[in-house]
Design a protein around this motif. Structure first.
Motif, PDB file in Angstrom:
ATOM      1  N   VAL A 111      48.448  23.911  39.800  1.00 33.19           N
ATOM      2  CA  VAL A 111      48.967  25.279  39.691  1.00 33.19           C
ATOM      3  C   VAL A 111      47.990  26.180  40.435  1.00 33.19           C
ATOM      4  CG1 VAL A 111      49.545  27.160  38.127  1.00 33.19           C
ATOM      5  CG2 VAL A 111      50.042  24.803  37.477  1.00 33.19           C
ATOM      6  N   LEU A 112      48.517  26.982  41.351  1.00 31.94           N
ATOM      7  CA  LEU A 112      47.685  27.816  42.214  1.00 31.94           C
ATOM      8  C   LEU A 112      47.998  29.294  42.036  1.00 31.94           C
ATOM      9  CD1 LEU A 112      48.169  25.687  45.443  1.00 31.94           C
ATOM     10  CD2 LEU A 112      46.274  25.533  43.815  1.00 31.94           C
ATOM     11  N   LYS A 113      46.994  30.108  42.257  1.00 37.81           N
ATOM     12  CA  LYS A 113      47.156  31.563  42.251  1.00 37.81           C
ATOM     13  C   LYS A 113      46.721  32.058  43.618  1.00 37.81           C
ATOM     14  CE  LYS A 113      47.075  35.421  39.316  1.00 37.81           C
ATOM     15  NZ  LYS A 113      48.493  35.590  39.147  1.00 37.81           N
ATOM     16  N   TYR A 114      47.549  32.893  44.229  1.00 39.47           N
ATOM     17  CA  TYR A 114      47.198  33.451  45.529  1.00 39.47           C
ATOM     18  C   TYR A 114      46.126  34.520  45.355  1.00 39.47           C
ATOM     19  CZ  TYR A 114      51.558  31.322  47.170  1.00 39.47           C
ATOM     20  OH  TYR A 114      52.572  30.450  47.482  1.00 39.47           O
ATOM     21  N   HIS A 115      45.189  34.550  46.286  1.00 36.03           N
ATOM     22  CA  HIS A 115      44.196  35.623  46.301  1.00 36.03           C
ATOM     23  C   HIS A 115      44.881  36.887  46.790  1.00 36.03           C
ATOM     24  CE1 HIS A 115      40.474  33.472  45.450  1.00 36.03           C
ATOM     25  NE2 HIS A 115      40.972  32.474  46.122  1.00 36.03           N
ATOM     26  N   LYS A 116      44.750  37.923  46.039  1.00 35.10           N
ATOM     27  CA  LYS A 116      45.312  39.210  46.447  1.00 35.10           C
ATOM     28  C   LYS A 116      44.231  39.946  47.224  1.00 35.10           C
ATOM     29  CE  LYS A 116      48.894  38.598  43.699  1.00 35.10           C
ATOM     30  NZ  LYS A 116      49.673  37.481  44.020  1.00 35.10           N
ATOM     31  N   LYS A 117      44.435  40.117  48.502  1.00 39.87           N
ATOM     32  CA  LYS A 117      43.452  40.815  49.319  1.00 39.87           C
ATOM     33  C   LYS A 117      43.599  42.312  49.114  1.00 39.87           C
ATOM     34  CE  LYS A 117      42.756  37.318  52.745  1.00 39.87           C
ATOM     35  NZ  LYS A 117      42.645  36.973  54.126  1.00 39.87           N
ATOM     36  N   VAL A 118      42.486  42.940  48.844  1.00 41.94           N
ATOM     37  CA  VAL A 118      42.486  44.389  48.643  1.00 41.94           C
ATOM     38  C   VAL A 118      42.363  45.042  50.006  1.00 41.94           C
ATOM     39  CG1 VAL A 118      41.297  46.314  47.558  1.00 41.94           C
ATOM     40  CG2 VAL A 118      41.405  44.100  46.405  1.00 41.94           C
TER      41      VAL A 118
END
Length: 127
Positions: A111-118
């Motif tokens: 299960v993966l979570k995408y990095h949210k780029k600020v």
């Protein structure tokens, strides 16, 4: 004697259920992913173009009495478990098709979570 055997067999089926075994292990804690958001599914050979972090793992296996354990049910189970963990995507790690030992699909997934780029707000001030 055969009545007792049939009773025990039916009781075992009822206690064990007829669905596949699903076990998951969460490495990080996130709030569940809303149903309005899709969960992406990647197979073993897909290359993910986004930066991700591992949230947890899922195992999908045959209990011996499993009936609803085709490919579609396995993927649906992966998606549902990923949603509970707050994941954005599922990456299938292993997959076994039905064979002589089992009529079920079996497999594991990350299960993966995408990095949210600020985004930096770089506005230009005109003189």
């Amino acid at each position: 004697m055969t009545r007792k055997f049939v009773f025990l067999f039916v009781a075992t089926l009822l206690l064990c259920g007829c669905s596949a075994s699903i076990s998951s292990s969460s490495l990080k804690s996130y709030s569940p992913t809303p149903y309005s958001q899709n969960i992406d599914v990647y197979n073993q050979y897909d290359i993910i173009q986004k930066e991700t972090e591992l949230v947890g793992t899922i195992e999908y296996d045959d209990t011996g009495f499993s009936l609803n354990c085709d490919y579609s049910n396995m993927i649906s189970s992966f998606i549902e478990e990923a949603r509970k963990m707050g994941g954005d995507a599922v990456k299938i790690v292993t997959m076994k098709e039905p064979d002589r030992r089992s009529t079920c699909y079996r497999g594991s997934a990350n299960v993966l979570k995408y990095h949210k780029k600020v985004r930096e707000n770089k506005s230009w001030n005109k003189p």
